[in-house]
Each structure stands twice: as structure tokens, then as C-alpha cells.
Design an enzyme around this catalytic site. Structure first.
Site, mmCIF file in Angstrom:
data_model
loop_
_atom_site.group_PDB
_atom_site.id
_atom_site.type_symbol
_atom_site.label_atom_id
_atom_site.label_comp_id
_atom_site.label_asym_id
_atom_site.label_seq_id
_atom_site.Cartn_x
_atom_site.Cartn_y
_atom_site.Cartn_z
ATOM 1 N N ASP A 179 -19.022 26.036 -0.130
ATOM 2 C CA ASP A 179 -18.107 24.905 -0.309
ATOM 3 C C ASP A 179 -17.798 24.760 -1.799
ATOM 4 O OD1 ASP A 179 -16.823 22.322 -0.385
ATOM 5 O OD2 ASP A 179 -17.770 21.875 1.546
ATOM 6 N N SER B 186 -12.441 19.616 2.633
ATOM 7 C CA SER B 186 -13.250 20.551 3.420
ATOM 8 C C SER B 186 -12.967 20.436 4.918
ATOM 9 C CB SER B 186 -14.739 20.314 3.164
ATOM 10 O OG SER B 186 -15.036 20.585 1.821
ATOM 11 N N GLU C 106 -23.544 27.361 5.563
ATOM 12 C CA GLU C 106 -22.809 26.760 4.446
ATOM 13 C C GLU C 106 -23.689 26.493 3.221
ATOM 14 O OE1 GLU C 106 -21.624 22.678 4.602
ATOM 15 O OE2 GLU C 106 -19.954 22.972 3.225
ATOM 16 N N ASP D 55 -20.059 22.634 -4.060
ATOM 17 C CA ASP D 55 -18.965 21.657 -4.177
ATOM 18 C C ASP D 55 -19.407 20.387 -4.901
ATOM 19 O OD1 ASP D 55 -16.355 20.417 -3.296
ATOM 20 O OD2 ASP D 55 -17.726 19.131 -2.172
ATOM 21 N N HIS E 159 -17.943 18.572 -8.209
ATOM 22 C CA HIS E 159 -17.474 17.178 -8.334
ATOM 23 C C HIS E 159 -18.165 16.479 -9.504
ATOM 24 C CE1 HIS E 159 -14.948 16.694 -4.770
ATOM 25 N NE2 HIS E 159 -15.826 17.383 -4.064
ATOM 26 N N ASP F 132 -14.006 27.142 1.127
ATOM 27 C CA ASP F 132 -12.947 26.299 1.709
ATOM 28 C C ASP F 132 -11.904 25.916 0.655
ATOM 29 O OD1 ASP F 132 -14.892 24.801 0.424
ATOM 30 O OD2 ASP F 132 -15.169 23.382 2.083
ATOM 31 N N HIS G 96 -11.107 18.779 -5.954
ATOM 32 C CA HIS G 96 -10.794 20.155 -5.553
ATOM 33 C C HIS G 96 -9.535 20.644 -6.262
ATOM 34 C CE1 HIS G 96 -12.773 18.951 -1.472
ATOM 35 N NE2 HIS G 96 -13.619 18.914 -2.482
HETATM 36 MG MG MG Z 1 -19.014 21.239 3.063
HETATM 37 ZN ZN ZN Z 2 -15.607 18.442 -2.265
#
Ligand code: MG
Ligand code: ZN
Length: 371
Positions: free
Chosen positions: A42, A82, A256, A261, A265, A303, A331
Site C-alpha cells: 500500500d 485504497s 498486504e 502507506d 502519510h 494501489d 496519495h
Molecule cells: Mg491498505
Molecule cells: Zn493512504
């Protein structure tokens, strides 16, 4: 002379025919995997992978020889979340941000797991987030908003997915239980325990015997970070493959690396590197299985990218990154890579769209209906 040439053509034609007919039919058909392992990083863009390579030196990702790039935009935005990009990979269709395998008009979109179950394959989801989070949810739930994690928990409980490993027990226990996120009395863990093994501790995970299915939720919400969680992503991936590969008819597993991710962030470069390396270790587990089993397709993709992450300074020889920058904390729309290994791998080369993942995986399941 003319007669001779025609004769020669006839002979060579017959020879070719003989050659083709002596090939086993399967060798002439397109390669179709019996097992599919889809690993999603991710928020894992090219910079995140590069950072992992600089620090780890060699990535398991380097074992893959077939690579492609995917566009990730959603049905209603250039920058996806996502849920929408996961839906594209799980169903082959674009949808709006926040949607969990439902269309713009809220119609359910059939997922790769639902197709796999139709042909008697076993299935699994392994994550480091809550199991009700967007990426795992798109494979076995149909909900208008990813925020409705208590409804996602109910749907996952009824989904028949054989292996669920990750965090998020808070979404499964009644509101009378401390730590519950529910506002009703439903105890989904009790319901699940009627037909599968439910575990919540590392000890139970390590002592798990020869089971055919398991639901392991090791945290109230997400699992801790890469250097703190136990079981880790690699151990959970190993366990899932061990359980699912017992099925003669094959399996589908999604793994995953959820927290690459989150580090993006947070604009946390060290966190990205830790989570990236941890994810790569899990990729190694999947590859080890596929190398000893020529019927397994392993796909690694993302993703979307997160953070607009860029590497500005460091050293390959010192395996060190000293300067990074982020364009923002959300993102981005950059294309993401897809790495493929095993039967069908060449289908994923070139530039494509993320719906290609769902479309091809579902195609394989439909042309390989082992009953
Ligand atoms: Mg995810
Ligand atoms: Zn995110």
C-alpha cells in the site's frame, strides 16, 4: 523441378504437423496459474522500492524478470484511495474513491475471491492493518463506504475466506466487550468459531496445528509497526501458504504490506524503509513457494504511491539515505510498478491500467475451472 518443390513443401508441412501434434496440448495453451499470490504494497511507489533497495542492498523483488507499470486513477478522481484501486485489482472495474467492491451505483462487483470459491479454490487475506481496512475488504466485502468497518467485519465473517490474518478484533466483538468498535451486541468471533479456528495471540499462532482454516486477529485495530509486530507479515504469509497449499485445487492469497502507506502519510522516510523491507521479506516467502511449485503466479504491485516521496541524498555503498523530501501527505497519481513471476507473468508487462490485475486474475480462474 516444380514437382520436387511441391513435394518438399508437402513433406515439410507434414513434418510441422507432426511436431505440433507431438506437443502436449497444455504446452500450446496459454500458461494458466493454479495458485495466485497477490502482494500489495500500500503506497509503494518507485521511490519507496528504491529506498528499500539502497538500505537492504538486495531485494527479493529483484528476482522478478517480468515488470509492468499501472495507472491507478479511480472512477471519480485522478488520485485514487485504497478502496477504489483495491476494487480495480479485486474485480477488474473502476469505482469511486471509498467504495468497497461496489460500482458508482452501489451495485456489488464480483471479486476474484468469489470467482476462486466458485472453482473450489481456497482463499486467504493477510495484512498488517485491521482485516476490515480497505485493501483486504475489497476482496470479500461489498460496502458503499470503507468507513463502515463494522459492516465489513460482518461480511468478512460470512465470506467463507479460509485464512484471515491481521488486526482488527475490535470490529468483531460486541459493544459490551472492552475495546469494541461496534454499537450492537453481535459477537462475530463467536459466530466464526462455529466453523473455523479463531485465535488472538502470538502463542495461539505459534501453536496452531494442522488446520484447514483460521481467523487470527492479533490487535484491536492495526498491528504494530514492522519492528514490533509478532507474528510478523512473513510469518503470517508462511502460515497462510502452508494452510492454503494443502488444497489440491489451488488457492488465491492476497498479502498486504499495509503500513508503507501510513509512513508515507506521516512523511516518515525511516518508517517507509522499515515497512518496505518487511514487505520484501514477505515477498521472499511467496517466491520461495512459487520457485518450488511451477503452477503459482506471484504478483507484487501497489494501489498507489503515497507522499510524493523522493530520495535526494545518501549512499549505495553505505546503504544509507540521508536526505528525502515529500511533496505532501496524501496519495499521488504516479503509475505504480507490477512485478510478475510464474505462469501468466508475461501478461503483466508494459503499461496498463490497474483493472488489468482483476480482469486477468478472474480470466485465469474462469479458464481453469478445476472442479
Ligand atoms: Mg491498505
Ligand atoms: Zn493512504
Amino acid at each position: 523441378m516444380k514437382y520436387m518443390i511441391n513435394n518438399w513443401k508437402l513433406i515439410s508441412g507434414l513434418f510441422l504437423l507432426l511436431l505440433i501434434s507431438s506437443f502436449p496440448a497444455s504446452a500450446l495453451e496459454k500458461a494458466v496459474p493454479k495458485n495466485i499470490i497477490l502482494l500489495i504494497g500500500d503506497g509503494m511507489g518507485i521511490a519507496q522500492i528504491t529506498a528499500g533497495k539502497i538500505v537492504k542492498k538486495h531485494l527479493n523483488l529483484e528476482e522478478f524478470k517480468q515488470l509492468g507499470l499501472l495507472m491507478t486513477h479511480s472512477g471519480n478522481a485522478l488520485v485514487t484511495d485504497s478502496a477504489a484501486s483495491g476494487t480495480a485489482m479485486a474485480t477488474g472495474y473502476k469505482t469511486d474513491n471509498k467504495a468497497i467492491s461496489v460500482s458508482h451505483d452501489d451495485e456489488p462487483l464480483k471479486t476474484v475471491i468469489e470467482y476462486a470459491q466458485e472453482v473450489n479454490k481456497v482463499t486467504g487475506l493477510v495484512v498488517t492493518s485491521s482485516i476490515t481496512h480497505a485493501t483486504p475488504a475489497v476482496f470479500a466485502a461489498h460496502v458503499k463506504s470503507r468507513k463502515n468497518q463494522t459492516l465489513i467485519a460482518e461480511q468478512l465473517s460470512k465470506s467463507g475466506v479460509d485464512v484471515l490474518l491481521g488486526g482488527g478484533w475490535g470490529y468483531f466483538v460486541p459493544n459490551t466487550t472492552k475495546g469494541s468498535f461496534r454499537n450492537d451486541h453481535k459477537n462475530l468471533l463467536v459466530e466464526l468459531a462455529e466453523h473455523t479456528i479463531v485465535i488472538q495471540t502470538e502463542k495461539e499462532f505459534n501453536e496452531l496445528g494442522d488446520v484447514d482454516s483460521v481467523v487470527g486477529l492479533f490487535a484491536r485495530k492495526a498491528l504494530p509497526g514492522a519492528d514490533q509486530r509478532s507474528p510478523g507479515l512473513s510469518e503470517m504469509t508462511q502460515k497462510a501458504i502452508q494452510i492454503l497449499s494443502k488444497n489440491q485445487k489451488g488457492f488465491f492469497l492476497m498479502v498486504e504490506g499495509s503500513q508503507i502507506d501510513w509512513a508515507g502519510h506521516d512523511n516518515d522516510a525511516d518508517g517507509i524503509i522499515r515497512e518496505m523491507i518487511d514487505f520484501d521479506n514477505a515477498i521472499g516467502i511467496a517466491l520461495d513457494f512459487a520457485k518450488n511449485n511451477n503452477e503459482t503466479l506471484v504478483l507484487v504491485t501497489a494501489d498507489h504511491e503515497t507522499g510524493g516521496f523522493a530520495i535526494h541524498d545518501g549512499s549505495v555503498t553505505k546503504q544509507q539515505i540521508t536526505e528525502t523530501q515529500f511533496t505532501q501527505s496524501d496519495h499521488t497519481a504516479e503509475m505504480v510498478p507490477v512485478f510478475a513471476y510464474g505462469p501468466g507473468a508475461s501478461d503483466f508487462t508494459g503499461i496498463g491500467d490497474n483493472t488489468k490485475i482483476g480482469k486477468l486474475l478472474i480470466h485465469y480462474l474462469q479458464i481453469h475451472p478445476l472442479k
